[in-house]
Design an enzyme around this catalytic site. Structure first.
Site, mmCIF file in Angstrom:
data_model
loop_
_atom_site.group_PDB
_atom_site.id
_atom_site.type_symbol
_atom_site.label_atom_id
_atom_site.label_comp_id
_atom_site.label_asym_id
_atom_site.label_seq_id
_atom_site.Cartn_x
_atom_site.Cartn_y
_atom_site.Cartn_z
ATOM 1 C CD GLU A 1 8.163 -38.259 1.172
ATOM 2 O OE1 GLU A 1 8.104 -39.060 0.760
ATOM 3 O OE2 GLU A 1 8.173 -37.082 0.361
ATOM 4 C CB CYS B 1 8.927 -45.429 4.373
ATOM 5 S SG CYS B 1 10.570 -44.510 4.359
HETATM 6 P P1 NAP Z 1 0.367 -43.100 11.114
HETATM 7 O O1 NAP Z 1 -0.393 -44.034 11.992
HETATM 8 O O2 NAP Z 1 0.000 -42.601 9.964
HETATM 9 O O3 NAP Z 1 1.092 -41.826 12.123
HETATM 10 C C1 NAP Z 1 1.898 -41.210 11.357
HETATM 11 C C2 NAP Z 1 1.983 -39.773 12.179
HETATM 12 O O4 NAP Z 1 0.465 -39.328 12.023
HETATM 13 C C3 NAP Z 1 2.061 -40.037 13.596
HETATM 14 O O5 NAP Z 1 2.824 -38.717 14.291
HETATM 15 C C4 NAP Z 1 0.454 -39.876 14.320
HETATM 16 O O6 NAP Z 1 0.406 -39.393 15.553
HETATM 17 C C5 NAP Z 1 0.055 -38.840 13.362
HETATM 18 N N1 NAP Z 1 -1.476 -38.806 13.137
HETATM 19 C C6 NAP Z 1 -2.208 -39.955 13.156
HETATM 20 N N2 NAP Z 1 -3.638 -39.632 12.916
HETATM 21 C C7 NAP Z 1 -3.615 -38.048 12.879
HETATM 22 C C8 NAP Z 1 -4.549 -37.250 12.785
HETATM 23 N N3 NAP Z 1 -5.837 -37.474 12.657
HETATM 24 N N4 NAP Z 1 -4.149 -35.798 12.866
HETATM 25 C C9 NAP Z 1 -2.976 -35.704 12.742
HETATM 26 N N5 NAP Z 1 -1.977 -36.542 13.067
HETATM 27 C C10 NAP Z 1 -2.136 -37.666 12.986
HETATM 28 O O7 NAP Z 1 1.905 -44.023 10.625
HETATM 29 P P2 NAP Z 1 2.958 -44.674 11.524
HETATM 30 O O8 NAP Z 1 2.264 -45.896 11.912
HETATM 31 O O9 NAP Z 1 3.546 -43.740 12.509
HETATM 32 O O10 NAP Z 1 3.935 -44.957 10.466
HETATM 33 C C11 NAP Z 1 4.022 -46.045 9.506
HETATM 34 C C12 NAP Z 1 3.915 -45.894 8.092
HETATM 35 O O11 NAP Z 1 4.653 -44.557 7.665
HETATM 36 C C13 NAP Z 1 4.227 -47.080 7.374
HETATM 37 O O12 NAP Z 1 3.131 -47.318 6.410
HETATM 38 C C14 NAP Z 1 5.433 -46.429 6.672
HETATM 39 O O13 NAP Z 1 5.767 -47.191 5.219
HETATM 40 C C15 NAP Z 1 5.163 -45.003 6.677
HETATM 41 N N6 NAP Z 1 6.570 -44.229 6.356
HETATM 42 C C16 NAP Z 1 6.580 -43.454 5.359
HETATM 43 C C17 NAP Z 1 7.909 -42.900 5.203
HETATM 44 C C18 NAP Z 1 8.083 -42.223 4.012
HETATM 45 O O14 NAP Z 1 9.031 -41.398 3.860
HETATM 46 N N7 NAP Z 1 7.187 -42.183 2.916
HETATM 47 C C19 NAP Z 1 8.848 -42.747 6.130
HETATM 48 C C20 NAP Z 1 8.482 -43.405 7.259
HETATM 49 C C21 NAP Z 1 7.346 -44.133 7.564
HETATM 50 P P3 NAP Z 1 0.401 -40.283 16.751
HETATM 51 O O15 NAP Z 1 1.542 -41.128 16.869
HETATM 52 O O16 NAP Z 1 0.340 -39.515 18.006
HETATM 53 O O17 NAP Z 1 -0.974 -41.073 16.430
#
Ligand code: NAP
Length: 519
Positions: free
Chosen positions: A256, A295
């Site tokens: 997602e 999102c």
């Molecule tokens: P993110 O930086 O991609 O992080 C998401 C999750 O992935 C966090 O728990 C992060 O952990 C983890 N993560 C990062 N690198 C990783 C790796 N190499 N291995 C395993 N896990 C890893 O995204 P975000 O900044 O939290 O969220 C914002 C984005 O999410 C926005 O673009 C939004 O549109 C999208 N979003 C989408 C939805 C949907 O349902 N489609 C819902 C909500 C948000 P850490 O925090 O520990 O780094």
């Protein structure tokens, strides 16, 4: 300062090394710290597979549903405390916090009810059976059985309660144990929810584990019966789904990701009408709720050319009147974005949009008058409306998600197919909303837009007083979207279980195939 420990293999465990600090984004005051360094994720996966999985699979759907209802009840009993944590660590207003926390308990309760309806079995059949030859004796069915591994859930920072609950609800009802990893920056709320569930013995051993801090080597331990469900940025999603170990073991990965959602006004909706007012109210909510960090928020507002000045005037007036500040203060209607990084990205993103759009209100400059924020502190972005100079040639607005209180107006000629084309330029969205009372226009729009969207919300005068906005993700309807939205699908009632089940075709004598499991 609170130390957030992970709950793994039946115990709370602290990581070693340098901790990440969680802050209040309105004041930048530190709230908690966490580290997962040195934790044994291999043992956690084994615990899930050897203890949690067998316990869940031995339960009927009705019993798993009762478990979800008990989780919902236990969390709801602590609602005020959970709302306070969402305000403190998430920058949420109380309304934003309810959206997340009540969304979590509501989704658990909804899946609890689905479990009750499924009843006493613990294996499902998919669809109708079919006679395979000329004789009706040789029969085929599709069986849905729980996968025997662990479901790893990695969540985004913006819904620490709902993200945890909506994924867990589907996995647990399907009979799979969960290891859940919230985003580090807002993990305080998820950690507290897990504490409540553990303290109140609401979970069978091994059914749910929690990782606070980075995922470390967790994904290296996944194998062919395991599942990964990820929510976050498209970039991280791409990196996770292309990991060699997951590809080699064919681990199902649901992504997602981010999305350039749109709100589209039909040409028949006239200023002052019910449909128009619903549209304006929804767009303002999409920009300001959770400071635009949803999102599903509408990043593009697509409006007939002859209406764009009226729309701009109404949206700008409402957005400019929104009181921004520390959501712990009375009267504040919009809080900060969640981290310093989000603030920097948001301001930079507005700058990118300004290459092809003019700022109508808000903008990238620091917010100096945030209510209740200590001078110069806090990660505030003003509610920002831009207007594309030339909708036909604009491109950044269709590509770059500014994850904050920001949206851009785009003009179109009123033609439904043309509006759908503009929507499609986002290359795959979670949701698009369309506002019209004209059935022909709506049908043409849905036909063009449906392949590019996981969900389409139709605003009209018929639902103006009952619809609760395109941003709300409901357990009954699928959530996810094609293309850049990740290509995933969650929720949607029982559809949400399928990620956690193996579909197996059974063929044989009709009597035995149909009698194998009680229905
Ligand atoms: P993110 O930086 O991609 O992080 C998401 C999750 O992935 C966090 O728990 C992060 O952990 C983890 N993560 C990062 N690198 C990783 C790796 N190499 N291995 C395993 N896990 C890893 O995204 P975000 O900044 O939290 O969220 C914002 C984005 O999410 C926005 O673009 C939004 O549109 C999208 N979003 C989408 C939805 C949907 O349902 N489609 C819902 C909500 C948000 P850490 O925090 O520990 O780094």
């Amino acid at each position: 300062m609170i130390t957030l420990e992970s709950y793994l293999a039946g115990s709370w465990r602290a990581g070693r090394g340098k901790a990440a600090i969680l802050v209040n984004p309105a004041t930048e005051a530190p709230l908690a710290e966490t580290s997962s360094e040195g934790l044994d994720f291999g043992a956690a996966c084994r615990h899930a597979r050897e203890v949690g999985g067998p316990a869940l699979r031995a339960m009927s759907y009705a019993e798993r549903g009762a478990l979800l209802l008990a989780m919902s009840t236990a969390l709801h009993a602590h609602r005020d405390e959970l709302l306070d944590l969402a305000v403190a660590n998430g920058g949420n207003t109380r309304g934003d916090a309810k959206f997340d926390v009540d969304g979590a308990t509501g989704t658990l309760a909804a899946y609890g009810a689905f479990g009750r309806e499924l009843g006493e079995g613990n294996v499902r059949y998919d669809g109708e059976g079919v006679a395979l030859g000329r004789s009706p004796k040789f029969w085929g069915e599709h069986l849905l059985a729980s996968r025997t591994g662990v479901a790893v859930h990695i969540n985004a920072f913006n819904f620490p309660a709902w993200g945890f609950a909506e994924k867990a609800a589907c996995a647990l009802l399907a009979g799979m144990p969960v290891i859940s990893k919230p985003a580090t920056s807002t993990a305080l709320l998820t950690w507290r929810m897990m504490k409540i569930l553990v303290d109140e013995s609401a979970l069978p051993g091994g059914a749910v584990q929690l990782v606070c801090g980075s995922a470390g080597d967790l994904l290296d331990h996944l194998g062919p019966q395991d599942v990964l469900a990820f929510t976050g940025s498209a970039e991280t999603g791409f990196r996770l789904r292309s990991r060699e170990s997951l590809l080699r073991a064919s681990v199902p990965v649901n992504v997602e990701a981010d999305s350039l959602n749109a709100a589209v006004l039909g040409p028949d909706a006239a200023p002052g009408g019910d449909t128009w007012r619903l549209f304006v109210k929804d767009v303002v909510r999409e920009v300001t709720q959770k400071a635009g960090q949803k999102c599903t928020a509408a990043r593009r507002v697509i409006v007939p050319q002859e209406r764009i000045d009226d729309v701009q005037a109404e949206l700008a007036a409402a957005l400019a009147a929104t009181v921004v500040g520390d959501p712990a203060h009375e009267g504040v209607r919009m809080g900060p974005v969640t981290t310093a990084r989000q603030l920097a990205d948001g301001r930079e993103g507005i700058g990118l949009l300004m290459d092809e759009a003019d700022v109508v209100c808000g903008g990238p400059d620091p917010v100096r008058d945030a209510v209740g924020a200590p001078g110069g502190k806090g990660y505030f972005i003003a509610p920002t409306l831009l207007r594309a100079r030339d909708a036909a040639t604009a491109s950044v607005v269709h590509r770059h998600e500014v994850f904050g209180p920001v949206t851009t107006l785009l003009a179109y000629d009123g033609d439904a197919a043309r509006a759908a084309e503009l929507v499609a330029r986002g290359e795959g969205s979670l949701v698009t909303s369309a506002y019209s009372d004209d059935r022909d226009w709506t049908e043409a729009f849905v036909r063009g837009a449906a392949p590019w969207n996981g969900r389409i919300y139709l605003g009209s005068d018929k639902v103006a007083d009952v619809a609760f906005g395109s941003g709300a993700v409901l357990p009954q309807l699928v959530h996810g979207g094609p293309g850049r939205a990740g290509g995933g699908e969650e929720l949607g009632g029982l559809r949400g279980l399928s990620l956690y089940e193996q579909r197996t075709a059974l063929q044989g004598g009709r009597g035995i195939v149909q009698r194998l499991f009680s229905r």
